[in-house]
Design a protein around this motif. Structure first.
Motif, short mmCIF file in Angstrom:
data_model
loop_
_atom_site.label_atom_id
_atom_site.label_comp_id
_atom_site.label_asym_id
_atom_site.label_seq_id
_atom_site.Cartn_x
_atom_site.Cartn_y
_atom_site.Cartn_z
N TRP A 8 10.18 25.29 19.81
CA TRP A 8 8.77 25.50 20.14
C TRP A 8 8.60 26.50 21.28
CZ3 TRP A 8 4.26 24.91 17.97
CH2 TRP A 8 3.11 24.98 18.74
N PHE A 9 9.50 26.44 22.27
CA PHE A 9 9.39 27.34 23.42
C PHE A 9 10.29 28.57 23.27
CE2 PHE A 9 7.70 23.37 24.91
CZ PHE A 9 6.53 23.80 25.50
N PRO A 30 12.54 30.90 28.13
CA PRO A 30 11.61 31.07 27.02
C PRO A 30 11.49 32.53 26.60
CG PRO A 30 10.62 29.77 28.78
CD PRO A 30 11.90 30.34 29.32
N PHE A 71 0.84 24.08 28.91
CA PHE A 71 2.15 24.45 28.37
C PHE A 71 3.27 23.79 29.18
CE2 PHE A 71 -0.57 28.09 27.22
CZ PHE A 71 -0.44 28.03 25.83
N LEU A 75 6.01 21.29 27.74
CA LEU A 75 7.43 21.58 27.91
C LEU A 75 8.17 20.39 28.52
CD1 LEU A 75 9.01 24.87 28.89
CD2 LEU A 75 9.64 22.89 30.23
#
Length: 198
Positions: A8-9, A30, A71, A75
């Motif tokens: 996802w990151f 990231p 975010f 995370l």
């Protein structure tokens, strides 16, 4: 590594230090250029390359910035969730997971939108902006609305917010640690899952 946290990151390897016995550290950041300097993930491997610890370091500016706080929460939540093996581990840190997911960010107010027209929602967001607030709209079904939260935050969330120095919980196979450290004059949150050696 193909976990939700990594995919996802879009974590990309940026450094690898491996010794002759295959022990060492692999570092990731990231792929998003805005997030890249704010987050560092380290994987420590013991002899033979066996994973012994995974750590993510998150800058307080990433945690506190009105543009990126959601975010940062996602995370941190993904990092911890991906490291939980058994339901008993989930239960052990349920208060931290709850607060990471549902505690309002300073200056952000959640407004229920069930049954609210688009015009009323738009007016509410516009009013918030005119007061100098940063409006955030959380969409979703009523089942996704935040639960009733206790007035006192979990100890882990207090560390996440910078109000406590550290927090630790022993899980079935690992030890989960959160701590605030100072790097280049700024606060950095370090979250680690380390293999327990009995």
């Amino acid at each position: 590594m193909r976990t939700e946290f990594f995919s996802w990151f879009h974590l990309e390897e940026v450094d690898r230090q491996v010794r002759a016995d295959d022990s060492g550290i692999v570092r990731f950041r990231p792929g998003n250029p805005e997030f890249r300097p704010q987050v560092l993930c380290e994987m420590d491997c013991g002899t033979g390359g066996a994973l012994t610890r995974v750590t993510v370091a998150i800058s307080s500016t990433f945690i506190d910035d009105p543009r990126t706080w959601a975010f940062a929460r996602d995370l941190a939540n993904s990092f911890l969730t991906d490291g939980l093996v058994f339901q008993s581990d989930v239960d052990t840190v349920a208060d931290v997971l709850r607060d990471l997911k549902h505690r309002p960010h300073s200056g952000v107010q959640r407004v229920p939108v069930k049954g609210v027209s688009e015009d009323a929602l738009f007016d509410s967001l516009t009013d918030a902006m005119s007061r100098g607030e940063t409006p955030v709209a959380f969409m979703g079904s009523p089942a996704e609305q935040p639960p009733e939260l206790p007035s006192v935050v979990s100890r882990g969330f207090a560390v996440y917010s910078g109000d406590r120095p550290s927090f630790r919980r022993d899980l079935t196979l690992t030890r989960f640690t959160m701590e605030n450290v100072t790097v280049d004059g700024g606060r950095v949150l370090r979250m680690s899952l380390e293999r327990r050696t009995r």
